[in-house]
Write an enzyme that holds these catalytic residues in place. Structure first.
Site, PDB file in Angstrom:
ATOM      1  N   ASN A 133       0.840  -1.194   0.000  1.00  0.00           N
ATOM      2  CA  ASN A 133       0.000   0.000   0.000  1.00  0.00           C
ATOM      3  C   ASN A 133       0.880   1.252   0.000  1.00  0.00           C
ATOM      4  O   ASN A 133       1.962   1.270   0.587  1.00  0.00           O
ATOM      5  CB  ASN A 133      -0.992  -0.002   1.167  1.00  0.00           C
ATOM      6  CG  ASN A 133      -0.366  -0.151   2.540  1.00  0.00           C
ATOM      7  OD1 ASN A 133       0.548  -0.941   2.745  1.00  0.00           O
ATOM      8  ND2 ASN A 133      -0.877   0.601   3.509  1.00  0.00           N
ATOM      9  N   ILE A 134       0.400   2.258  -0.702  1.00  0.00           N
ATOM     10  CA  ILE A 134       1.117   3.526  -0.833  1.00  0.00           C
ATOM     11  C   ILE A 134       0.124   4.635  -0.505  1.00  0.00           C
ATOM     12  O   ILE A 134      -0.782   4.920  -1.285  1.00  0.00           O
ATOM     13  CB  ILE A 134       1.679   3.710  -2.255  1.00  0.00           C
ATOM     14  CG1 ILE A 134       2.580   2.534  -2.623  1.00  0.00           C
ATOM     15  CG2 ILE A 134       2.424   5.032  -2.370  1.00  0.00           C
ATOM     16  CD1 ILE A 134       2.985   2.478  -4.079  1.00  0.00           C
ATOM     17  N   GLU A 135       0.293   5.222   0.674  1.00  0.00           N
ATOM     18  CA  GLU A 135      -0.628   6.271   1.113  1.00  0.00           C
ATOM     19  C   GLU A 135      -0.246   7.631   0.532  1.00  0.00           C
ATOM     20  O   GLU A 135       0.844   7.813   0.006  1.00  0.00           O
ATOM     21  CB  GLU A 135      -0.644   6.341   2.644  1.00  0.00           C
ATOM     22  CG  GLU A 135      -1.243   5.110   3.272  1.00  0.00           C
ATOM     23  CD  GLU A 135      -1.320   5.167   4.780  1.00  0.00           C
ATOM     24  OE1 GLU A 135      -2.014   4.317   5.350  1.00  0.00           O
ATOM     25  OE2 GLU A 135      -0.703   6.056   5.402  1.00  0.00           O
ATOM     26  N   ASN A 136      -1.182   8.557   0.654  1.00  0.00           N
ATOM     27  CA  ASN A 136      -0.998   9.904   0.153  1.00  0.00           C
ATOM     28  C   ASN A 136      -1.681  10.858   1.124  1.00  0.00           C
ATOM     29  O   ASN A 136      -2.713  10.518   1.709  1.00  0.00           O
ATOM     30  CB  ASN A 136      -1.631  10.013  -1.246  1.00  0.00           C
ATOM     31  CG  ASN A 136      -1.277  11.284  -1.940  1.00  0.00           C
ATOM     32  OD1 ASN A 136      -1.803  12.346  -1.619  1.00  0.00           O
ATOM     33  ND2 ASN A 136      -0.382  11.189  -2.908  1.00  0.00           N
ATOM     34  N   ALA A 137      -1.115  12.051   1.294  1.00  0.00           N
ATOM     35  CA  ALA A 137      -1.722  13.038   2.184  1.00  0.00           C
ATOM     36  C   ALA A 137      -3.154  13.355   1.762  1.00  0.00           C
ATOM     37  O   ALA A 137      -4.003  13.663   2.596  1.00  0.00           O
ATOM     38  CB  ALA A 137      -0.884  14.312   2.216  1.00  0.00           C
ATOM     39  N   TYR A 160      -5.976  11.513   1.077  1.00  0.00           N
ATOM     40  CA  TYR A 160      -6.315  10.113   1.333  1.00  0.00           C
ATOM     41  C   TYR A 160      -6.928   9.346   0.163  1.00  0.00           C
ATOM     42  O   TYR A 160      -6.559   8.199  -0.066  1.00  0.00           O
ATOM     43  CB  TYR A 160      -7.210   9.984   2.564  1.00  0.00           C
ATOM     44  CG  TYR A 160      -6.536  10.390   3.856  1.00  0.00           C
ATOM     45  CD1 TYR A 160      -5.160  10.272   4.040  1.00  0.00           C
ATOM     46  CD2 TYR A 160      -7.284  10.915   4.898  1.00  0.00           C
ATOM     47  CE1 TYR A 160      -4.550  10.653   5.221  1.00  0.00           C
ATOM     48  CE2 TYR A 160      -6.687  11.301   6.086  1.00  0.00           C
ATOM     49  CZ  TYR A 160      -5.319  11.160   6.246  1.00  0.00           C
ATOM     50  OH  TYR A 160      -4.730  11.539   7.419  1.00  0.00           O
ATOM     51  N   CYS A 190      -3.984   0.776  -2.711  1.00  0.00           N
ATOM     52  CA  CYS A 190      -3.885  -0.451  -1.922  1.00  0.00           C
ATOM     53  C   CYS A 190      -2.816  -1.379  -2.493  1.00  0.00           C
ATOM     54  O   CYS A 190      -2.466  -1.300  -3.675  1.00  0.00           O
ATOM     55  CB  CYS A 190      -5.224  -1.173  -1.908  1.00  0.00           C
ATOM     56  SG  CYS A 190      -6.564  -0.248  -1.140  1.00  0.00           S
ATOM     57  N   GLU A 246      -2.973  -4.523  -3.237  1.00  0.00           N
ATOM     58  CA  GLU A 246      -3.439  -5.397  -4.306  1.00  0.00           C
ATOM     59  C   GLU A 246      -3.446  -4.679  -5.654  1.00  0.00           C
ATOM     60  O   GLU A 246      -3.007  -5.231  -6.670  1.00  0.00           O
ATOM     61  CB  GLU A 246      -4.857  -5.912  -3.982  1.00  0.00           C
ATOM     62  CG  GLU A 246      -4.938  -6.714  -2.702  1.00  0.00           C
ATOM     63  CD  GLU A 246      -5.203  -5.889  -1.445  1.00  0.00           C
ATOM     64  OE1 GLU A 246      -5.730  -6.455  -0.478  1.00  0.00           O
ATOM     65  OE2 GLU A 246      -4.900  -4.667  -1.430  1.00  0.00           O
ATOM     66  N   CYS A 296     -10.568  -3.204  -4.240  1.00  0.00           N
ATOM     67  CA  CYS A 296      -9.553  -4.166  -4.689  1.00  0.00           C
ATOM     68  C   CYS A 296     -10.193  -5.451  -5.195  1.00  0.00           C
ATOM     69  O   CYS A 296      -9.722  -6.042  -6.169  1.00  0.00           O
ATOM     70  CB  CYS A 296      -8.564  -4.462  -3.572  1.00  0.00           C
ATOM     71  SG  CYS A 296      -7.418  -3.094  -3.311  1.00  0.00           S
TER      72      CYS A 296
END
Length: 154
Positions: free
Chosen positions: A54-58, A60, A65, A67, A104
């Site tokens: 998973n790669i989050e971002n400010a 949201y 995700c 997957e 996903c």
């Protein structure tokens, strides 16, 4: 010596390796906001593995995700054309294991057969397995779309 099929057509070695890769993929996660690491490993039909996290971002909603990261990477690498996907492995740091989110599940549906097994590992290394069809009953996929009629509009 050949291995006998184990679970959902995977050999014991394939299942063990899928789990190891899914668990290891959590270390690739970028999740400074939630601290909720998710790793994903795809077992491709050719025996190779593709990892995602998973790669989050400010912002949201822009978060990706694990997957979808793994499948996107696999598709651009041409893995779909080389036979597709045999199994999906997902790993989190909670118990019981978490399943792929709804978005996903739909994303996986685009690229996998409904009988594709999805293995879900928890913080202790235990897993549950369900098919895509069990996780996404009455799904909508590419097979529901009509093919364009080449004669229409002529």
């Amino acid at each position: 010596m050949s291995e006998t099929p184990h679970l959902h057509g995977l050999t014991p070695t394939e299942l063990k390796t899928l789990g190891e890769h899914a668990i290891a993929a959590k270390s690739l996660a970028y999740c400074p906001y939630s601290n909720f690491r998710v790793g994903c490993a795809l077992l491709c039909a050719d025996g190779s593995y593709v990892l995602g996290a998973n790669i989050e971002n400010a912002s949201y909603p822009v978060t990706i995700c694990a997957e979808r990261t793994a499948f996107s990477k696999a598709i651009v690498e041409g893995r779909r054309e080389s036979g597709g996907f045999k199994a999906v492995g997902v790993s989190t740091d909670i118990s019981p294991p978490a399943s792929p989110c709804g978005m996903c599940r739909q994303f996986i549906r685009e690229f996998c057969d409904l009988q594709t097994p999805i293995f879900m590992w928890d913080a202790k290394g235990d897993y549950l397995v369900m098919t895509l069809e069990q996780l996404l009953p009455m799904s909508f996929g590419p097979d529901q779309l009509q093919k364009p009629d080449p004669n229409k509009g002529k």
